[in-house]
Design a protein around this motif. Structure first.
Motif, PDB file in Angstrom:
ATOM      1  N   GLY A 161       0.826  -1.205   0.000  1.00  0.00           N
ATOM      2  CA  GLY A 161       0.000   0.000   0.000  1.00  0.00           C
ATOM      3  C   GLY A 161       0.856   1.249   0.000  1.00  0.00           C
ATOM      4  O   GLY A 161       2.099   1.178   0.003  1.00  0.00           O
ATOM      5  N   THR A 303      -5.912  10.782  -2.117  1.00  0.00           N
ATOM      6  CA  THR A 303      -5.447   9.532  -2.728  1.00  0.00           C
ATOM      7  C   THR A 303      -4.978   9.731  -4.170  1.00  0.00           C
ATOM      8  O   THR A 303      -4.029   9.079  -4.601  1.00  0.00           O
ATOM      9  N   LYS A 307      -1.426   8.608  -5.673  1.00  0.00           N
ATOM     10  CA  LYS A 307      -1.336   7.646  -6.789  1.00  0.00           C
ATOM     11  C   LYS A 307      -0.519   8.183  -7.949  1.00  0.00           C
ATOM     12  O   LYS A 307       0.302   7.467  -8.524  1.00  0.00           O
ATOM     13  N   ARG A 346      -8.917  -3.742  -1.375  1.00  0.00           N
ATOM     14  CA  ARG A 346     -10.106  -2.938  -1.069  1.00  0.00           C
ATOM     15  C   ARG A 346     -10.148  -2.594   0.414  1.00  0.00           C
ATOM     16  O   ARG A 346     -10.488  -1.477   0.807  1.00  0.00           O
ATOM     17  N   GLU A 349      -7.781   0.196   1.276  1.00  0.00           N
ATOM     18  CA  GLU A 349      -8.348   1.513   0.926  1.00  0.00           C
ATOM     19  C   GLU A 349      -9.420   1.931   1.935  1.00  0.00           C
ATOM     20  O   GLU A 349      -9.539   3.102   2.283  1.00  0.00           O
ATOM     21  N   VAL A 354      -3.786   3.959   0.217  1.00  0.00           N
ATOM     22  CA  VAL A 354      -3.876   3.819  -1.234  1.00  0.00           C
ATOM     23  C   VAL A 354      -3.409   2.417  -1.616  1.00  0.00           C
ATOM     24  O   VAL A 354      -2.335   1.984  -1.173  1.00  0.00           O
TER      25      VAL A 354
END
Length: 357
Positions: A161, A303, A307, A346, A349, A354
């Motif tokens: 992550g 986020t 990213k 998932r 998050e 992220v």
């Protein structure tokens, strides 16, 4: 007689016409009612078909997604782990889901006997054989790799992550933001007043966990400042909780930590950061939540900026695995695989970080 028969025939003809008209009228009435009912029920029928189709799509997607249940070679045993305090929400939300779905695997977080918990102390505990794997929000250092080799094994870092490194100050401080270089110069003791970076005439009080205990770093491994000693004006704190408490009482103080850990705090303000002063990026999703709204609506991690790399200080989340062909390597590999499933990403998050997949 002929008149009587003629009247009967006439009456029968009229009755026949009446009955045919009545039947046709009923048929037409039923057709109209049927048409109205079909027209009224059509949206619901379409909706049901749409929902059914949607459910089929969801089932199709979920059947193709990797889950905690699809991971093989998960050991049936109890294991100890430790490390980064920035991972707290992952331990609360993700690890609990893993253990619910895979009850054969039991995980126990262990605090260090001395010093503050964090990435560094977790890696030291792994090197010393006190835990089976570690969670880190910074990469391994050369010294840690060398220490592992001296003990007959190697350490592997597997990214699961991403987080940002947020810089927070007292809410009353009026400063537009900082460049990464300005932040580093503050902690090296070369910038000592906020008026040097566009703020008020106020002395800067930098707060930090001790570098050997810190969860996050502001001198990346590829920086020419790596290994530089902090300035003598830096005040050391035991934890982020202690730092936040001091920030609320000291108008000129500043602190850096995991964005996920400090952004929801109501008593501090996060500063935008940039590679240059003309490109300052906030670590939070805009607009910034005002202090009077904070208890009802917390700031969320930016986020998208994490990213796409536009936010300049990133903290990658690693599982640190002992490569020794033993039970430690087995659980480290299995835990990493669980976090890298679609379900695990998932959940990461949902924990406020992220995903990397």
């Amino acid at each position: 007689m002929d008149n009587t028969n003629q009247r009967k025939a006439l009456i029968n003809g009229e009755i026949g016409l009446f009955l045919r008209g009545l039947i046709i009228g009923k048929v037409l009435t039923l057709m109209v009612i049927g048409g109205l009912l079909w027209w009224l029920l059509k949206p619901n029928l379409l909706s049901r078909n749409s929902v059914s189709s949607s459910n089929q799509n969801v089932n199709s997607l979920s059947s193709n997604a990797s889950t905690f249940q699809t991971v093989t070679d998960v050991p049936n045993a109890s294991f100890n782990y430790g490390g980064s305090t920035a991972w707290a929400s992952i331990r609360q939300l993700v690890d609990s889901q893993i253990q619910s779905d895979r009850p054969e695997l039991q995980l126990r977080y262990v605090n260090p006997v001395s010093g503050s918990p964090g990435s560094s102390s977790g890696i030291r505990m792994l090197l010393d054989g006190k835990i089976d794997f570690a969670q880190s929000s910074r990469p391994l250092t050369g010294e840690e790799q060398a220490m592992a080799k001296e003990r007959g094994f190697t350490l592997e870092q597997r990214q699961v992550g991403m987080d940002g490194v947020a810089v927070v100050v007292n809410p009353s401080l009026n400063v537009p933001g900082l460049t990464v270089e300005q932040l580093q110069q503050i902690y090296l003791g070369k910038i000592t007043n906020w008026n040097q970076v566009g703020g008020p005439n106020l002395a800067i009080t930098p707060l930090s966990q001790r570098p050997e205990d810190a969860d996050t770093v502001i001198f990346p491994s590829n920086s020419n400042l790596k290994g530089q000693a902090f300035g003598s004006n830096v005040q050391y704190v035991y934890s982020t909780t202690e730092a936040v408490r001091q920030l609320s009482k000291t108008p000129g103080s500043v602190y850096y930590a995991s964005a996920r850990s400090v952004l929801p705090q109501c008593s501090v303000k996060a500063l935008p950061l940039g590679s240059t002063s003309g490109q300052l990026i906030p670590p939070y999703r805009e607009p910034l939540v005002s202090p009077d709204q904070c208890l009802r609506q917390r700031n969320q991690l930016n986020t998208q900026a994490i990213k796409d790399g536009s936010y300049p200080l990133i903290a990658n989340l690693f599982v640190i695995i002992k490569q020794n062909k033993g039970r430690e390597q087995q659980i480290g590999d299995a835990y990493t695989k669980l976090l890298l499933t679609d379900e695990g990403q998932r959940a990461i998050e949902q924990a406020g970080f992220v995903a990397v997949r």
